[in-house]
Design a protein around this motif. Sequence first.
Motif, PDB file in Angstrom:
ATOM      1  N   LEU A  64       0.832  -1.205   0.000  1.00 39.85           N
ATOM      2  CA  LEU A  64       0.000   0.000   0.000  1.00 39.85           C
ATOM      3  C   LEU A  64       0.863   1.251   0.000  1.00 39.85           C
ATOM      4  O   LEU A  64       1.778   1.374   0.822  1.00 39.85           O
ATOM      5  CB  LEU A  64      -0.881   0.019   1.254  1.00 39.85           C
ATOM      6  CG  LEU A  64      -1.815  -1.189   1.413  1.00 39.85           C
ATOM      7  CD1 LEU A  64      -2.472  -1.171   2.781  1.00 39.85           C
ATOM      8  CD2 LEU A  64      -2.845  -1.199   0.302  1.00 39.85           C
ATOM      9  N   THR A  65       0.571   2.170  -0.931  1.00 35.74           N
ATOM     10  CA  THR A  65       1.324   3.421  -0.994  1.00 35.74           C
ATOM     11  C   THR A  65       0.369   4.554  -1.389  1.00 35.74           C
ATOM     12  O   THR A  65      -0.542   4.338  -2.175  1.00 35.74           O
ATOM     13  CB  THR A  65       2.454   3.341  -2.044  1.00 35.74           C
ATOM     14  OG1 THR A  65       1.909   2.854  -3.266  1.00 35.74           O
ATOM     15  CG2 THR A  65       3.573   2.436  -1.610  1.00 35.74           C
ATOM     16  N   PRO A  66       0.594   5.761  -0.866  1.00 37.40           N
ATOM     17  CA  PRO A  66      -0.242   6.884  -1.276  1.00 37.40           C
ATOM     18  C   PRO A  66       0.005   7.220  -2.746  1.00 37.40           C
ATOM     19  O   PRO A  66       1.116   7.007  -3.243  1.00 37.40           O
ATOM     20  CB  PRO A  66       0.226   8.042  -0.387  1.00 37.40           C
ATOM     21  CG  PRO A  66       1.165   7.464   0.614  1.00 37.40           C
ATOM     22  CD  PRO A  66       1.626   6.144   0.118  1.00 37.40           C
ATOM     23  N   PRO A  67      -1.009   7.768  -3.452  1.00 33.32           N
ATOM     24  CA  PRO A  67      -0.856   8.093  -4.873  1.00 33.32           C
ATOM     25  C   PRO A  67       0.356   8.987  -5.154  1.00 33.32           C
ATOM     26  O   PRO A  67       0.664   9.875  -4.359  1.00 33.32           O
ATOM     27  CB  PRO A  67      -2.152   8.843  -5.210  1.00 33.32           C
ATOM     28  CG  PRO A  67      -3.134   8.390  -4.183  1.00 33.32           C
ATOM     29  CD  PRO A  67      -2.361   8.068  -2.945  1.00 33.32           C
ATOM     30  N   ALA A  68       1.040   8.698  -6.247  1.00 37.58           N
ATOM     31  CA  ALA A  68       2.142   9.524  -6.780  1.00 37.58           C
ATOM     32  C   ALA A  68       3.352   9.650  -5.848  1.00 37.58           C
ATOM     33  O   ALA A  68       4.208  10.503  -6.047  1.00 37.58           O
ATOM     34  CB  ALA A  68       1.639  10.909  -7.179  1.00 37.58           C
ATOM     35  N   SER A  69       3.432   8.788  -4.834  1.00 37.27           N
ATOM     36  CA  SER A  69       4.543   8.902  -3.886  1.00 37.27           C
ATOM     37  C   SER A  69       5.712   7.992  -4.250  1.00 37.27           C
ATOM     38  O   SER A  69       6.817   8.170  -3.760  1.00 37.27           O
ATOM     39  CB  SER A  69       4.062   8.511  -2.495  1.00 37.27           C
ATOM     40  OG  SER A  69       3.623   7.156  -2.507  1.00 37.27           O
ATOM     41  N   SER A  70       5.428   6.998  -5.101  1.00 42.52           N
ATOM     42  CA  SER A  70       6.384   5.895  -5.248  1.00 42.52           C
ATOM     43  C   SER A  70       6.699   5.652  -6.711  1.00 42.52           C
ATOM     44  O   SER A  70       6.127   6.265  -7.594  1.00 42.52           O
ATOM     45  CB  SER A  70       5.769   4.596  -4.725  1.00 42.52           C
ATOM     46  OG  SER A  70       5.210   4.763  -3.471  1.00 42.52           O
ATOM     47  N   LEU A  71       7.583   4.702  -6.925  1.00 41.80           N
ATOM     48  CA  LEU A  71       7.690   4.097  -8.254  1.00 41.80           C
ATOM     49  C   LEU A  71       7.117   2.699  -8.122  1.00 41.80           C
ATOM     50  O   LEU A  71       7.624   1.873  -7.339  1.00 41.80           O
ATOM     51  CB  LEU A  71       9.140   4.064  -8.727  1.00 41.80           C
ATOM     52  CG  LEU A  71       9.670   5.386  -9.298  1.00 41.80           C
ATOM     53  CD1 LEU A  71      11.158   5.322  -9.572  1.00 41.80           C
ATOM     54  CD2 LEU A  71       8.914   5.803 -10.568  1.00 41.80           C
ATOM     55  N   LEU A  72       6.050   2.452  -8.838  1.00 46.10           N
ATOM     56  CA  LEU A  72       5.364   1.161  -8.813  1.00 46.10           C
ATOM     57  C   LEU A  72       5.324   0.677 -10.246  1.00 46.10           C
ATOM     58  O   LEU A  72       4.657   1.282 -11.083  1.00 46.10           O
ATOM     59  CB  LEU A  72       3.926   1.314  -8.313  1.00 46.10           C
ATOM     60  CG  LEU A  72       3.718   2.031  -6.983  1.00 46.10           C
ATOM     61  CD1 LEU A  72       2.247   2.359  -6.777  1.00 46.10           C
ATOM     62  CD2 LEU A  72       4.232   1.169  -5.845  1.00 46.10           C
ATOM     63  N   PHE A  73       6.087  -0.353 -10.548  1.00 44.10           N
ATOM     64  CA  PHE A  73       6.067  -0.808 -11.931  1.00 44.10           C
ATOM     65  C   PHE A  73       6.334  -2.301 -12.016  1.00 44.10           C
ATOM     66  O   PHE A  73       6.894  -2.914 -11.105  1.00 44.10           O
ATOM     67  CB  PHE A  73       7.051  -0.019 -12.804  1.00 44.10           C
ATOM     68  CG  PHE A  73       8.503  -0.145 -12.423  1.00 44.10           C
ATOM     69  CD1 PHE A  73       9.036   0.622 -11.401  1.00 44.10           C
ATOM     70  CD2 PHE A  73       9.343  -1.018 -13.105  1.00 44.10           C
ATOM     71  CE1 PHE A  73      10.387   0.537 -11.059  1.00 44.10           C
ATOM     72  CE2 PHE A  73      10.697  -1.122 -12.775  1.00 44.10           C
ATOM     73  CZ  PHE A  73      11.216  -0.343 -11.753  1.00 44.10           C
ATOM     74  N   SER A  74       5.893  -2.856 -13.139  1.00 46.13           N
ATOM     75  CA  SER A  74       6.148  -4.262 -13.428  1.00 46.13           C
ATOM     76  C   SER A  74       6.748  -4.337 -14.812  1.00 46.13           C
ATOM     77  O   SER A  74       6.418  -3.536 -15.690  1.00 46.13           O
ATOM     78  CB  SER A  74       4.849  -5.070 -13.398  1.00 46.13           C
ATOM     79  OG  SER A  74       4.256  -4.973 -12.128  1.00 46.13           O
ATOM     80  N   VAL A 138       8.069  -9.142 -13.294  1.00 53.41           N
ATOM     81  CA  VAL A 138       8.879  -8.651 -12.178  1.00 53.41           C
ATOM     82  C   VAL A 138       8.251  -7.348 -11.703  1.00 53.41           C
ATOM     83  O   VAL A 138       8.202  -6.370 -12.447  1.00 53.41           O
ATOM     84  CB  VAL A 138      10.338  -8.388 -12.629  1.00 53.41           C
ATOM     85  CG1 VAL A 138      11.158  -7.802 -11.481  1.00 53.41           C
ATOM     86  CG2 VAL A 138      10.984  -9.658 -13.177  1.00 53.41           C
ATOM     87  N   GLY A 139       7.727  -7.344 -10.479  1.00 58.29           N
ATOM     88  CA  GLY A 139       7.079  -6.148  -9.938  1.00 58.29           C
ATOM     89  C   GLY A 139       7.979  -5.489  -8.906  1.00 58.29           C
ATOM     90  O   GLY A 139       8.510  -6.157  -8.014  1.00 58.29           O
ATOM     91  N   ILE A 140       8.136  -4.188  -9.053  1.00 56.15           N
ATOM     92  CA  ILE A 140       9.025  -3.456  -8.141  1.00 56.15           C
ATOM     93  C   ILE A 140       8.258  -2.287  -7.528  1.00 56.15           C
ATOM     94  O   ILE A 140       7.607  -1.511  -8.232  1.00 56.15           O
ATOM     95  CB  ILE A 140      10.268  -2.938  -8.908  1.00 56.15           C
ATOM     96  CG1 ILE A 140      11.031  -4.146  -9.478  1.00 56.15           C
ATOM     97  CG2 ILE A 140      11.171  -2.091  -7.999  1.00 56.15           C
ATOM     98  CD1 ILE A 140      12.189  -3.806 -10.376  1.00 56.15           C
ATOM     99  N   GLY A 141       8.306  -2.205  -6.220  1.00 51.76           N
ATOM    100  CA  GLY A 141       7.695  -1.085  -5.510  1.00 51.76           C
ATOM    101  C   GLY A 141       8.785  -0.378  -4.727  1.00 51.76           C
ATOM    102  O   GLY A 141       9.416  -0.985  -3.855  1.00 51.76           O
ATOM    103  N   LEU A 142       9.017   0.893  -5.058  1.00 55.24           N
ATOM    104  CA  LEU A 142      10.082   1.650  -4.399  1.00 55.24           C
ATOM    105  C   LEU A 142       9.450   2.871  -3.739  1.00 55.24           C
ATOM    106  O   LEU A 142       8.807   3.682  -4.405  1.00 55.24           O
ATOM    107  CB  LEU A 142      11.113   2.064  -5.469  1.00 55.24           C
ATOM    108  CG  LEU A 142      12.296   2.927  -5.062  1.00 55.24           C
ATOM    109  CD1 LEU A 142      13.169   2.231  -4.019  1.00 55.24           C
ATOM    110  CD2 LEU A 142      13.150   3.247  -6.301  1.00 55.24           C
TER     111      LEU A 142
END
Length: 255
Positions: A64-74, A138-142
Amino acid sequence: MFDPLPFELHLTTRWLGYPLHFLSEVDSTNRRLKEMADRGATTGTVLLADHQHAGRGRQGRSWLTPPASSLLFSLLLRPARLTERHALLPLVTAVAVAQALESHLALQPSIKWPNDLLFGGRKGAGILIESEGNSIVVGIGLNVNQELGALTELPDATSLRLVLGHSIERSPLLAALLQTLEARYDEFEAGWEPHEAWRQRAVLLGKPVWVYPTEGERWQGTALDIAPDGSLLVERDGGGQVALHAGEMSLRELA
Ligand code: BTN
């Protein structure tokens, strides 16, 4: 179907990120990219999102991350031939993300088996790899720009902003990540073994740990080393060596 990218992106990759799609909101980039793979998406496709309302973590957890706060990509990998070596992709990916953060932001992340990225003992990035047939997602959440308030429910988590003390532009960071990931995947396909680079950044090796297996009671031991197949070798207190292929660990002094 997709949204316009919220920032300009200058990719320096050859195949990773072509195409790169963006969604301002999605349930999970991993789930959606798997669906795209079923419909013929090609190797190197990247799906980036600003917000996930059902982001997935390892061991059935949520991310879970707030909108536009992270890099969320696969990203999608479709090797011509899937081999047992592909079980090492969690290590390859963790090393690549760590190296991108080292060179782009002069950070010194450590890696907690198999592929959590830690900063000062707190988790700042997670990786979830899911395969089906010869499609590997490959999913990455930073965690990039989260303020302290966004992490109150996650006391063991941090963000790059909290580590560095200032906000970070996501676009050049994403370009650096994709460039390093592509380089390590190319080397891996050419025979590179990620173990030594992984060991250099590992936090658990030689330490007393709690092991939380996917099933059954937690137990205590000492993390010894990473095995050739990517499993973690743990010496059980009381004797016996176990090769862990899945599960969670925590340092015993912190437990
Ligand atoms: C973990 O539990 O440490 C893995 C977290 C992985 C989260 C990322 S965010 C982008 C991608 N899409 C998902 O649903 N999960 C991964």
